[in-house]
Scaffold this active site. Structure first.
Site, mmCIF file in Angstrom:
data_model
loop_
_atom_site.group_PDB
_atom_site.id
_atom_site.type_symbol
_atom_site.label_atom_id
_atom_site.label_comp_id
_atom_site.label_asym_id
_atom_site.label_seq_id
_atom_site.Cartn_x
_atom_site.Cartn_y
_atom_site.Cartn_z
ATOM 1 N N GLY A 181 0.822 -1.210 0.000
ATOM 2 C CA GLY A 181 0.000 0.000 0.000
ATOM 3 C C GLY A 181 0.852 1.255 0.000
ATOM 4 O O GLY A 181 0.593 2.207 -0.742
ATOM 5 N N ASP A 182 1.885 1.273 0.815
ATOM 6 C CA ASP A 182 2.822 2.397 0.852
ATOM 7 C C ASP A 182 3.564 2.537 -0.477
ATOM 8 O O ASP A 182 3.707 3.630 -1.030
ATOM 9 C CB ASP A 182 3.860 2.201 1.961
ATOM 10 C CG ASP A 182 3.285 2.394 3.355
ATOM 11 O OD1 ASP A 182 2.125 2.830 3.461
ATOM 12 O OD2 ASP A 182 3.992 2.106 4.329
ATOM 13 N N LEU A 183 4.054 1.400 -0.974
ATOM 14 C CA LEU A 183 4.879 1.429 -2.178
ATOM 15 C C LEU A 183 4.066 1.844 -3.399
ATOM 16 O O LEU A 183 4.504 2.683 -4.197
ATOM 17 C CB LEU A 183 5.521 0.058 -2.405
ATOM 18 C CG LEU A 183 6.396 -0.470 -1.261
ATOM 19 C CD1 LEU A 183 6.929 -1.850 -1.583
ATOM 20 C CD2 LEU A 183 7.542 0.479 -0.965
ATOM 21 N N SER A 186 3.280 5.465 -3.486
ATOM 22 C CA SER A 186 4.455 6.237 -3.859
ATOM 23 C C SER A 186 4.678 6.211 -5.373
ATOM 24 O O SER A 186 5.050 7.216 -5.976
ATOM 25 C CB SER A 186 5.694 5.696 -3.146
ATOM 26 O OG SER A 186 5.641 5.969 -1.762
ATOM 27 N N GLN A 213 -3.712 5.554 -0.566
ATOM 28 C CA GLN A 213 -3.207 4.185 -0.491
ATOM 29 C C GLN A 213 -4.311 3.187 -0.849
ATOM 30 O O GLN A 213 -4.059 2.209 -1.563
ATOM 31 C CB GLN A 213 -2.676 3.899 0.912
ATOM 32 C CG GLN A 213 -1.405 4.655 1.265
ATOM 33 C CD GLN A 213 -1.095 4.549 2.740
ATOM 34 O OE1 GLN A 213 -1.777 5.148 3.572
ATOM 35 N NE2 GLN A 213 -0.081 3.796 3.094
#
Length: 410
Positions: A181-183, A186, A213
């Site tokens: 989710g973070d990646l 980004s 996200q």
């Protein structure tokens, strides 16, 4: 005074001269600005002097020149300039506004409403710089009924659907084993930010970039959305199996596991020849992809064949005999990945300096023939570039800098 005139280091990539103010922490945000820095942008990372990015306390650690330093922090903050600034103070807010007037982009990953409370939201800052690209990364986005909810990576995996069908068949769902989710947020933020910069350079008009996200995870669910909207099929955990493609999954071998993906007619024919059973090519029960996709046929006929092919061979033996012809690859441990000669040739592991100590981190998958990405570099110590940014670029005097430091603003 522009960044170059002030002596701010400029990258050598295609984003040379782009100045980014990075008001993010952890990964969803720092990874976005790291990619921009790899591409040549000058990224100024802002940390609260009372509460630095707490990833600095994440393992693994190296013993740096000034004590313990986080290699995890280094991996996501290479190439950046580091400054300390308390945005909860009126003086800190005023100083950020001064920096914004000289910058091209701001990236933040606070919960929606946090920047507005400090008078630092897009509507406020675009008055300082109409061409500003303002990138906001959050759990649920800047709009919608859940926008104000707190979130972590797992929140996005859970609410984006990905968690619900990951794991072993017939067992409870399992989170994806990385912070996807973070990646993914980004990645999308980086793409959108560059698109917004192009628009700003063409028109002089900045804009707000809103990346959630949860939204990002939804786009990673492959077949699950259309399977439901078309046939009302709710995705469930399948382990290492694909919903309909066969053979396409994990197979045990002598010293571990491999991925075997020879499901098309072309690759199936090649596999039969490689493993010494060309007679199977014309077998009327399994001679077409459609027949091999049938679950009953696969389990009764195809699965025993491919399992037999792999069971008495090692990963290396299977890769050597078939890897150049069909999709058959070893399932590598991270030790094997880091030592992979192909990845070394692709420069996918690079030195990053953290507090005087060199650590090996992942490189960049972006390969540009004319403007190559520079993934090697150094991560900043806390507040390392305060003098460079505040005095030379922002124009503060030595006295002002000392006073702000004494008052805890920087």
């Amino acid at each position: 005074m522009n960044a170059e005139e002030a002596g701010l280091p400029l990258g050598e990539g295609p984003l040379r001269g782009l100045v980014v103010i990075d008001v993010t922490r952890v990964v969803a945000g720092p990874y976005c600005t790291m990619m921009l820095a790899d591409l040549g942008a000058t990224v100024i990372k802002v940390e609260n002097p009372a509460e630095p990015d707490y990833v600095r306390s994440f393992p693994p650690f190296v013993q740096g020149d000034h004590g313990r330093a986080s290699a995890f922090f280094a991996q996501y903050n290479r190439h950046k300039l580091g400054i300390s600034l308390n945005l909860k103070t009126s003086q800190g807010q005023a100083l950020l506004r001064k920096l914004i007037g000289k910058a091209d982009m701001l990236v933040e990953n606070f919960r929606p409403g946090t920047m507005a409370k400090m008078g630092l939201d897009y509507e406020a800052l675009k008055a300082e710089n109409p061409r500003l690209v303002y990138v906001s990364i959050s759990g649920f986005g800047q709009t919608g009924p859940h926008s104000l909810r707190p979130a972590y990576d797992n929140s996005a995996q859970a609410t984006g659907g990905l968690w619900s069908f990951n794991g072993e068949k017939g067992r409870p769902p399992v989170r994806v084993g990385t912070i996807i989710g973070d990646l993914s947020a980004s990645f999308y933020a980086t793409i959108a930010a560059l698109a917004a910069i192009m628009h700003a350079r063409q028109t002089g008009e900045g804009q707000l970039v809103d990346v959630a996200q949860q939204d990002s995870v939804v786009t990673l669910t492959e077949h699950a959305v259309v399977n439901y909207t078309v046939d009302q099929i709710v995705a469930e955990p399948l382990g290492n199996d694909h919903p309909f493609v066969r053979p396409y999954g994990q197979l045990a071998c002598k010293d571990g596991f491999v991925f075997f993906g020879a499901y098309t007619d072309k690759f199936w024919r090649e596999a039969c020849r490689i493993f010494g059973e060309p007679g199977l090519i014309a077998d009327p029960e399994i001679d077409t992809m459609e027949k091999r996709f049938d679950p009953q046929v696969y389990e009764r006929r195809v699965a025993p064949i491919v399992r037999r092919w792999c069971a008495h061979r090692t990963k290396a033996e299977l890769e050597d005999m078939a890897g150049d012809v069909i999709p058959l690859t070893p399932i590598k441990t991270m030790a094997e990945v880091v030592e992979d000669p192909h990845l070394a040739a692709r420069e996918m592991f690079v030195p990053v300096v953290m507090d005087g100590v060199q650590v090996k981190a992942f490189g960049s998958p972006m390969k540009l023939s004319k403007t190559p990405v520079n993934a090697s570099g150094a991560a900043p110590s806390f507040g390392e570039h305060n003098t460079l940014v505040f005095r030379l670029w922002a124009g503060l005097s030595a006295g002002e800098l000392g006073r702000l430091c004494a008052e805890g603003v920087i």
